[in-house]
Design a protein around this motif. Structure first.
Motif, PDB file in Angstrom:
ATOM      1  N   ILE A  48       3.277  14.956  10.089  1.00 30.53           N
ATOM      2  CA  ILE A  48       3.193  14.381  11.437  1.00 30.53           C
ATOM      3  C   ILE A  48       1.741  14.495  11.908  1.00 30.53           C
ATOM      4  O   ILE A  48       0.957  15.265  11.357  1.00 30.53           O
ATOM      5  N   VAL A  49       1.427  13.671  12.898  1.00 32.77           N
ATOM      6  CA  VAL A  49       0.074  13.713  13.459  1.00 32.77           C
ATOM      7  C   VAL A  49       0.187  14.127  14.918  1.00 32.77           C
ATOM      8  O   VAL A  49       1.011  13.588  15.663  1.00 32.77           O
ATOM      9  N   ALA A  50      -0.613  15.089  15.309  1.00 29.99           N
ATOM     10  CA  ALA A  50      -0.615  15.548  16.698  1.00 29.99           C
ATOM     11  C   ALA A  50      -2.041  15.566  17.221  1.00 29.99           C
ATOM     12  O   ALA A  50      -2.974  15.868  16.477  1.00 29.99           O
ATOM     13  N   SER A  51      -2.192  15.229  18.491  1.00 32.83           N
ATOM     14  CA  SER A  51      -3.521  15.218  19.095  1.00 32.83           C
ATOM     15  C   SER A  51      -3.494  15.958  20.416  1.00 32.83           C
ATOM     16  O   SER A  51      -2.496  15.931  21.117  1.00 32.83           O
ATOM     17  N   GLY A  52      -4.594  16.584  20.716  1.00 31.21           N
ATOM     18  CA  GLY A  52      -4.653  17.268  22.002  1.00 31.21           C
ATOM     19  C   GLY A  52      -5.851  18.168  22.113  1.00 31.21           C
ATOM     20  O   GLY A  52      -6.774  18.109  21.291  1.00 31.21           O
ATOM     21  N   ARG A  53      -5.789  18.976  23.154  1.00 37.06           N
ATOM     22  CA  ARG A  53      -6.910  19.884  23.422  1.00 37.06           C
ATOM     23  C   ARG A  53      -6.610  21.257  22.848  1.00 37.06           C
ATOM     24  O   ARG A  53      -5.479  21.732  22.935  1.00 37.06           O
ATOM     25  N   LEU A  54      -7.629  21.852  22.256  1.00 41.34           N
ATOM     26  CA  LEU A  54      -7.502  23.201  21.702  1.00 41.34           C
ATOM     27  C   LEU A  54      -7.553  24.197  22.869  1.00 41.34           C
ATOM     28  O   LEU A  54      -8.546  24.276  23.593  1.00 41.34           O
ATOM     29  N   THR A  55      -6.470  24.928  23.064  1.00 44.30           N
ATOM     30  CA  THR A  55      -6.446  25.826  24.228  1.00 44.30           C
ATOM     31  C   THR A  55      -6.361  27.300  23.847  1.00 44.30           C
ATOM     32  O   THR A  55      -6.394  28.161  24.722  1.00 44.30           O
ATOM     33  N   ARG A  69      -2.680  21.347  23.030  1.00 44.62           N
ATOM     34  CA  ARG A  69      -1.928  20.889  24.198  1.00 44.62           C
ATOM     35  C   ARG A  69      -2.233  19.432  24.513  1.00 44.62           C
ATOM     36  O   ARG A  69      -3.390  19.008  24.479  1.00 44.62           O
ATOM     37  N   ASP A  70      -1.189  18.676  24.790  1.00 43.21           N
ATOM     38  CA  ASP A  70      -1.395  17.320  25.305  1.00 43.21           C
ATOM     39  C   ASP A  70      -0.674  17.225  26.651  1.00 43.21           C
ATOM     40  O   ASP A  70      -0.242  18.233  27.197  1.00 43.21           O
ATOM     41  N   GLY A  71      -0.547  16.017  27.161  1.00 46.90           N
ATOM     42  CA  GLY A  71       0.051  15.866  28.483  1.00 46.90           C
ATOM     43  C   GLY A  71       1.521  16.246  28.537  1.00 46.90           C
ATOM     44  O   GLY A  71       2.082  16.391  29.629  1.00 46.90           O
ATOM     45  N   THR A  72       2.146  16.420  27.381  1.00 43.26           N
ATOM     46  CA  THR A  72       3.582  16.685  27.394  1.00 43.26           C
ATOM     47  C   THR A  72       3.925  18.129  27.074  1.00 43.26           C
ATOM     48  O   THR A  72       5.059  18.549  27.270  1.00 43.26           O
ATOM     49  N   GLY A  73       2.970  18.879  26.553  1.00 43.00           N
ATOM     50  CA  GLY A  73       3.295  20.256  26.216  1.00 43.00           C
ATOM     51  C   GLY A  73       2.288  20.859  25.266  1.00 43.00           C
ATOM     52  O   GLY A  73       1.184  20.337  25.096  1.00 43.00           O
ATOM     53  N   SER A  74       2.689  21.937  24.660  1.00 42.03           N
ATOM     54  CA  SER A  74       1.767  22.729  23.874  1.00 42.03           C
ATOM     55  C   SER A  74       2.474  23.161  22.589  1.00 42.03           C
ATOM     56  O   SER A  74       3.683  23.399  22.588  1.00 42.03           O
ATOM     57  N   ILE A  75       1.731  23.238  21.490  1.00 42.58           N
ATOM     58  CA  ILE A  75       2.340  23.691  20.242  1.00 42.58           C
ATOM     59  C   ILE A  75       1.310  24.492  19.453  1.00 42.58           C
ATOM     60  O   ILE A  75       0.104  24.276  19.587  1.00 42.58           O
ATOM     61  N   GLN A  76       1.819  25.438  18.652  1.00 47.53           N
ATOM     62  CA  GLN A  76       0.912  26.264  17.860  1.00 47.53           C
ATOM     63  C   GLN A  76       0.514  25.544  16.577  1.00 47.53           C
ATOM     64  O   GLN A  76       1.306  24.823  15.980  1.00 47.53           O
ATOM     65  N   LEU A  77      -0.733  25.776  16.153  1.00 44.13           N
ATOM     66  CA  LEU A  77      -1.223  25.248  14.885  1.00 44.13           C
ATOM     67  C   LEU A  77      -1.460  26.404  13.923  1.00 44.13           C
ATOM     68  O   LEU A  77      -1.903  27.472  14.340  1.00 44.13           O
ATOM     69  N   TYR A  78      -1.158  26.173  12.668  1.00 42.68           N
ATOM     70  CA  TYR A  78      -1.497  27.137  11.624  1.00 42.68           C
ATOM     71  C   TYR A  78      -2.540  26.495  10.747  1.00 42.68           C
ATOM     72  O   TYR A  78      -2.334  25.411  10.197  1.00 42.68           O
ATOM     73  N   LEU A  79      -3.690  27.145  10.640  1.00 40.94           N
ATOM     74  CA  LEU A  79      -4.777  26.589   9.849  1.00 40.94           C
ATOM     75  C   LEU A  79      -5.172  27.625   8.795  1.00 40.94           C
ATOM     76  O   LEU A  79      -5.677  28.702   9.128  1.00 40.94           O
ATOM     77  N   ILE A 100     -11.193  18.432  21.705  1.00 43.17           N
ATOM     78  CA  ILE A 100     -10.024  17.593  21.499  1.00 43.17           C
ATOM     79  C   ILE A 100      -9.962  17.219  20.020  1.00 43.17           C
ATOM     80  O   ILE A 100     -10.950  16.723  19.461  1.00 43.17           O
ATOM     81  N   VAL A 101      -8.834  17.530  19.407  1.00 37.92           N
ATOM     82  CA  VAL A 101      -8.721  17.355  17.968  1.00 37.92           C
ATOM     83  C   VAL A 101      -7.423  16.642  17.600  1.00 37.92           C
ATOM     84  O   VAL A 101      -6.511  16.512  18.405  1.00 37.92           O
ATOM     85  N   GLN A 102      -7.398  16.190  16.346  1.00 35.70           N
ATOM     86  CA  GLN A 102      -6.182  15.597  15.807  1.00 35.70           C
ATOM     87  C   GLN A 102      -5.860  16.318  14.507  1.00 35.70           C
ATOM     88  O   GLN A 102      -6.746  16.560  13.698  1.00 35.70           O
ATOM     89  N   VAL A 103      -4.610  16.699  14.343  1.00 36.89           N
ATOM     90  CA  VAL A 103      -4.218  17.398  13.118  1.00 36.89           C
ATOM     91  C   VAL A 103      -3.065  16.670  12.449  1.00 36.89           C
ATOM     92  O   VAL A 103      -2.327  15.917  13.098  1.00 36.89           O
ATOM     93  N   LYS A 104      -2.940  16.947  11.130  1.00 32.93           N
ATOM     94  CA  LYS A 104      -1.904  16.291  10.345  1.00 32.93           C
ATOM     95  C   LYS A 104      -1.227  17.393   9.545  1.00 32.93           C
ATOM     96  O   LYS A 104      -1.905  18.276   9.016  1.00 32.93           O
ATOM     97  N   ARG A 157     -11.173  19.220  39.855  1.00 30.36           N
ATOM     98  CA  ARG A 157      -9.727  19.155  39.668  1.00 30.36           C
ATOM     99  C   ARG A 157      -9.384  19.040  38.188  1.00 30.36           C
ATOM    100  O   ARG A 157      -8.323  19.478  37.749  1.00 30.36           O
ATOM    101  N   CYS A 158     -10.293  18.457  37.401  1.00 25.51           N
ATOM    102  CA  CYS A 158     -10.024  18.334  35.966  1.00 25.51           C
ATOM    103  C   CYS A 158      -9.807  19.703  35.339  1.00 25.51           C
ATOM    104  O   CYS A 158      -8.980  19.869  34.443  1.00 25.51           O
ATOM    105  N   VAL A 159     -10.535  20.701  35.837  1.00 26.12           N
ATOM    106  CA  VAL A 159     -10.365  22.051  35.309  1.00 26.12           C
ATOM    107  C   VAL A 159      -9.044  22.644  35.818  1.00 26.12           C
ATOM    108  O   VAL A 159      -8.279  23.241  35.066  1.00 26.12           O
ATOM    109  N   ASP A 160      -8.808  22.450  37.090  1.00 27.47           N
ATOM    110  CA  ASP A 160      -7.560  22.945  37.682  1.00 27.47           C
ATOM    111  C   ASP A 160      -6.354  22.439  36.892  1.00 27.47           C
ATOM    112  O   ASP A 160      -5.462  23.195  36.520  1.00 27.47           O
ATOM    113  N   LEU A 161      -6.353  21.140  36.604  1.00 25.15           N
ATOM    114  CA  LEU A 161      -5.216  20.548  35.898  1.00 25.15           C
ATOM    115  C   LEU A 161      -5.105  21.097  34.473  1.00 25.15           C
ATOM    116  O   LEU A 161      -4.012  21.246  33.950  1.00 25.15           O
ATOM    117  N   GLN A 162      -6.259  21.401  33.871  1.00 28.84           N
ATOM    118  CA  GLN A 162      -6.231  21.914  32.507  1.00 28.84           C
ATOM    119  C   GLN A 162      -5.737  23.347  32.443  1.00 28.84           C
ATOM    120  O   GLN A 162      -4.999  23.720  31.542  1.00 28.84           O
TER     121      GLN A 162
END
Length: 487
Positions: A48-55, A69-79, A100-104, A157-162
């Motif tokens: 699968i491909v996921a994109s978002g911000r590294l938090t 994390r993207d606009g819908t939620g957050s998930i852990q990555l194993y690298l 902001i990264v994309q992983v596969k 506000r961009c920081v607040d939202l993040q």
RNA sequence: GAGCCGCUAGCUCAGUUGGCAGAGCAUCUGACUUUUAAUCAGAGGGUCGGGGGUUCGAUUCCCCCGCGGCUCACCA
């Protein structure tokens, strides 16, 4: 350019470009699943491909756990060093929180039970050059180092939202609430319109306007304080159900419940009266509560609010009489002043009706917790409302109060052009600012004849406050006004 | 518009009864192959909101200014 020292992130940007030949701001990326979709789908061997911000980033030598994390939620990555290519591993070491990264990769569950993307490939989509606050949430759900500096948050506000989850949730709900209002009105045949924000005369409420010079007209214009007088022109034009959802501007004080630029929904319905407006309010309020995630009741600032219709109804004068124990409406001005002073109410009010309004606020309005229609306002307070037949001195008007907040104002509209002209004339003569100017176009519309009409204004920001348990109107507005801070 | 409070590292905050400015997180270096507020060892990082005054010396005391917060006033 300056010869200032490069920041750590600027150095990393340079190394990505020059050492690894990576474009840190590529124009395109792969189509990806949203993170909530990935969570719903669960474990999978498929790529699968996921994109978002590294938090988040937790390094363990040859293994790195990160949070995406993207606009819908957050998930852990194993690298893992062994899973990733040398190039991707090098890129990983130049990544920062906020990038902001994309992983596969495939999706599995770690031995601690966390759904995780096992990354086989990784692309940088956008390098972050600002070190943002890091808010960590512990096992009990307590946020640490949460950003609390109001000035900083309102300005960025961009920081607040993040970083502040509550803030993002609140604005998502705001959007859904507004959609719910529109859906309701659209579904019963209301037409949404846009009327001028810049007006040659202002009216429809008693408030100080913002003024502006209209260059090519060579005339003073005003930012609207209400949409009322234009929407009634449309009722005269035969648009029997009409509404506008937009900004009004009042050049007055800012406090917990007032914003000079605020969002108001005004709706007008021909062949209806204020009792129909009560039904409309109940319907819309409950629809909005539902999309905000509420059932029959919810908590606002520690108080339980029961929103099962019908909402309570109480008369303006009755409730004032009951709460104060006196028939204040028959009192003389000196006695009212004495009562105001005795109650420690600070006000510049010097006329009888404004004093009564202040006393109403003191004795009744601010103490109302449960949704309540306060009905039948004195006519002196309601120049655009129709008088109530069979009752002297009151109008067919109501305001809605919840948790001490005024949420809506509605009436059976005054459609008698002769009476309306007289009332507006008296009001204009008494006003310092309006200099006797009447909105003749509005009166012309009334004189062509408008049907019996019910109308209502709803303070959308305050509605959002109530439904998102927010104490300050500013926190429901994405970009509240601030003075420039150029330092 | 008024009163009170605040402004110290990227963030949250401590502190200096006037004498080289501190912690946690973040950052950097190193260790670590399933962690999750990761851990361990080390390091760097500050015009102490701006300007003026008092003083041998001011981030600290005084004055002015800026921005913000809270309360109040104005707000059919």
């Amino acid at each position: 350019m300056s010869d200032e020292k490069k920041t750590v992130r600027e150095e990393k940007l340079l190394r990505l470009k020059e050492d690894l030949n990576i474009n840190p701001y590529p124009a395109r990326c792969l189509e990806s699943m949203s993170i909530d979709e990935i969570r719903d789908a669960g474990e999978t061997e498929d790529n699968i491909v996921a994109s978002g911000r590294l938090t988040g980033k937790r390094e363990h030598g040859k293994t790195v756990f990160a949070d995406l994390r993207d606009g819908t939620g957050s998930i852990q990555l194993y690298l893992g060093r062994k899973v990733l290519s040398d190039r991707d591993w090098s890129v990983l070491n130049l990544l920062d929180l906020g990038d902001i990264v994309q992983v596969k990769g495939s999706v599995f569950t770690t031995r601690t039970g966390e759904l995780t993307v096992k990354c086989e490939g990784m692309e940088l989509l956008s390098k972050s050059l600002k070190q943002l606050p890091v808010v960590k949430v512990d096992a009990e759900g307590v946020a640490h180092d949460e950003v609390t500096d109001r000035d900083f948050l309102y300005r960025h506000r961009c920081v607040d939202l993040q970083v502040n989850r509550d803030s993002l949730d609140r604005f998502v709900k705001r959007s859904r609430i507004i959609s719910a209002l529109r859906s309701y009105l659209d579904s019963i045949g209301f037409l949404e319109v846009e009327t001028p924000v810049l007006q040659p005369l202002y009216g429809g409420a008693a408030a100080e306007p913002f003024e502006t010079m209209y260059g090519s007209m060579n005339q003073q214009f005003y930012l609207r304080i209400a949409t009322e007088l234009y929407l009634k022109r449309l009722i005269a034009g035969g648009i029997d159900r009409v509404y506008e959802l937009g900004k009004d501007f009042r050049n007055e004080g800012i406090d917990r419940t007032h914003s000079p630029e605020f969002t108001q929904l005004e709706l007008y319905e021909a062949y209806a009266d204020y009792s129909v407006m009560m039904n409309r309010f109940e319907d819309m309020f409950c629809a909005a509560a539902e999309v905000a995630g509420h059932g029959d009741s919810f908590v606002y600032q520690g108080e339980n609010i029961d929103i099962t219709p019908p909402f309570r109804r109480t008369g303006f004068l009755d409730s004032l009489r009951k709460a104060s124990g006196e028939d204040l409406f028959s009192w003389e001005i000196e006695d009212l002043r004495r009562l105001i002073d005795k109650n420690g109410i600070i006000t510049q009010a010097d006329d009888r009706i404004t004093m009564l309004d202040k006393l109403f606020d003191h004795y009744v309005a601010r103490r109302i917790q449960q949704p309540t229609f306060v009905i039948d306002y004195p006519e002196e307070l309601s120049p655009l409302a129709k008088r109530k037949e069979g009752a002297s001195g009151v109008t067919e008007r109501f305001e809605v109060f919840i948790a001490g907040l005024e949420l809506a104002n509605a009436f059976s509209e005054q459609n008698n052009p002769v009476l309306q002209r007289k009332i507006l004339k008296e009001q204009a003569d008494a006003s310092m600012h309006r200099k006797g100017e009447l909105d003749e176009d509005f009166l012309y519309a009334l004189e062509t004849g408008i049907p019996p009409t019910g109308g209502m204004g709803i303070g959308v920001d305050r509605l959002v406050m109530i439904l998102t348990d927010t104490g300050k109107i500013r926190d429901t507005i994405l970009f509240p006004h601030l003075r420039r801070n150029d330092q």
